[in-house]
Design an enzyme around this catalytic site. Structure first.
Site, mmCIF file in Angstrom:
data_model
loop_
_atom_site.group_PDB
_atom_site.id
_atom_site.type_symbol
_atom_site.label_atom_id
_atom_site.label_comp_id
_atom_site.label_asym_id
_atom_site.label_seq_id
_atom_site.Cartn_x
_atom_site.Cartn_y
_atom_site.Cartn_z
ATOM 1 N N HIS A 115 0.804 -1.224 0.000
ATOM 2 C CA HIS A 115 0.000 0.000 0.000
ATOM 3 C C HIS A 115 0.835 1.271 0.000
ATOM 4 O O HIS A 115 0.334 2.338 -0.364
ATOM 5 C CB HIS A 115 -0.964 0.006 1.193
ATOM 6 C CG HIS A 115 -0.301 0.141 2.529
ATOM 7 N ND1 HIS A 115 0.084 -0.941 3.287
ATOM 8 C CD2 HIS A 115 0.038 1.245 3.259
ATOM 9 C CE1 HIS A 115 0.617 -0.519 4.423
ATOM 10 N NE2 HIS A 115 0.614 0.799 4.425
ATOM 11 N N HIS A 179 4.631 8.747 12.875
ATOM 12 C CA HIS A 179 3.859 7.565 12.479
ATOM 13 C C HIS A 179 4.427 6.393 13.277
ATOM 14 O O HIS A 179 5.591 6.048 13.093
ATOM 15 C CB HIS A 179 4.075 7.382 10.970
ATOM 16 C CG HIS A 179 3.371 6.246 10.326
ATOM 17 N ND1 HIS A 179 2.045 5.951 10.540
ATOM 18 C CD2 HIS A 179 3.807 5.333 9.428
ATOM 19 C CE1 HIS A 179 1.705 4.910 9.815
ATOM 20 N NE2 HIS A 179 2.763 4.510 9.123
#
Length: 320
Positions: A115, A179
């Site tokens: 992804h 993140h």
């Protein structure tokens, strides 16, 4: 040569967990605006620098960088399907050109693009196979990681090659910013997890679902101020955006694993893909960057940012 750049955070959680409606609408709206600009620009070649999340690259053979000469979607999170439209001869010429600049880069005739590649291609290009694309993997998950200075060197070498093509090129960078997803690491997990990290390609649907549920659980907990993930770091993110805008390759090259981990979390290491993309743009010539969107979105475990850049003297947006 005509060249444009977009760097964007990715998050496979967008269709599973929803932040406040206004926040999500602005993020999706910015992606849509950028997609319209890409459509107007109509690139003849897309080069995408992206990380992997143990979906296509594993410790049985882990390169710091890899060019896909042929590539297909890994299928994780149901984002993207089928092969990418890789111009094999151009991709091979890129490999040769990069090697000639003393960058030892791996290449693959069977790359699985997860992804990190497929989400920006779908959001910005409309489909993973819409345009000819050369995928370039930048390791941002599997220690030991390539130093950020090597990401600058890689991007610079790629940019020099692209500068001689004479085609409309779109450079994409995917990842980060701050993140901290639950990414397992060798040496700190049970043997069965180590075996997955070494050779976990093509998992069963059940195994893939378990992984995805673990990530979704992390996002829900972070949004509630719970869990063990490092909080998103807007100050660090904005500092990075300023360095990218200033083309401060020296400062970006000097970033260390330890600083990135402490400030941006485990997934913050993905900024190497942005660094390589901006270094490629910088190698072609001076640019002007514009931050099109930024918001730290806990539910998506991502400091969500979208930045575009154009050569100095052209429009500040991607419109042709």
């Amino acid at each position: 040569m005509p060249v444009k750049l977009i760097c964007a955070s990715h998050t496979p959680m967008m269709d599973y967990i929803h932040p406040p409606a206004a926040v999500e609408a602005e993020a999706r709206g910015t992606f849509a605006t950028l997609a319209e600009e890409v459509r107007a620009y109509d690139p003849e070649l897309v080069v995408v620098f992206a990380p992997d999340h143990f979906n296509g690259f594993f410790y049985d053979l882990m390169p710091p960088f890899c060019v896909g000469l042929r590539a297909a979607c890994a299928g994780d999170w149901s984002i993207g399907e089928g092969p990418l439209t890789v111009p094999e001869a151009t991709a091979l010429a890129l490999v040769k050109a990069v090697q000639a600049q003393d960058i030892d880069i791996a290449y693959s005739y069977r790359m699985q693009a997860d992804h990190g590649f497929t989400q920006p291609l779908e959001f910005l290009c409309g489909d993973v196979a819409r345009y000819p694309v050369i995928p370039i993997f930048v390791n941002g998950a599997a220690k030991p990681l390539p130093p950020c200075r090597r990401a600058v060197a890689l991007g610079t070498a790629v940019g020099r090659f692209l500068g001689g093509l004479g085609e409309r090129v779109l450079i994409l960078g995917s990842g980060g910013l701050s993140h901290d997803p639950p990414t397992p690491q060798m040496g700190s997990v049970p043997p069965e997890v180590e075996e997955f990290l070494i050779a976990g390609r093509n998992p069963t649907p059940e195994a893939r679902q378990r992984r995805q549920e673990n990530v979704l659980r992390t996002g829900r907990l972070l949004a509630e101020g719970k869990g063990q993930s490092l909080p998103l770091n807007a100050d660090w993110d904005r500092g990075l955006l300023a360095r990218f805008a200033a083309a401060d390759m020296e400062a970006l090259a000097a970033l260390t694993d330890e600083d990135i981990l402490a400030q941006g979390g485990r997934g913050g290491q993905e900024i190497r893909a942005w660094i390589a993309a901006f270094a490629a743009m910088n190698a072609i010539g001076p640019y002007r960057a514009t931050t099109r969107y930024y918001h730290p979105i806990d539910e998506w475990i991502a400091g969500m940012a979208m930045v575009s850049a154009d050569p100095v003297g052209t429009s500040a947006t991607l419109a042709a």
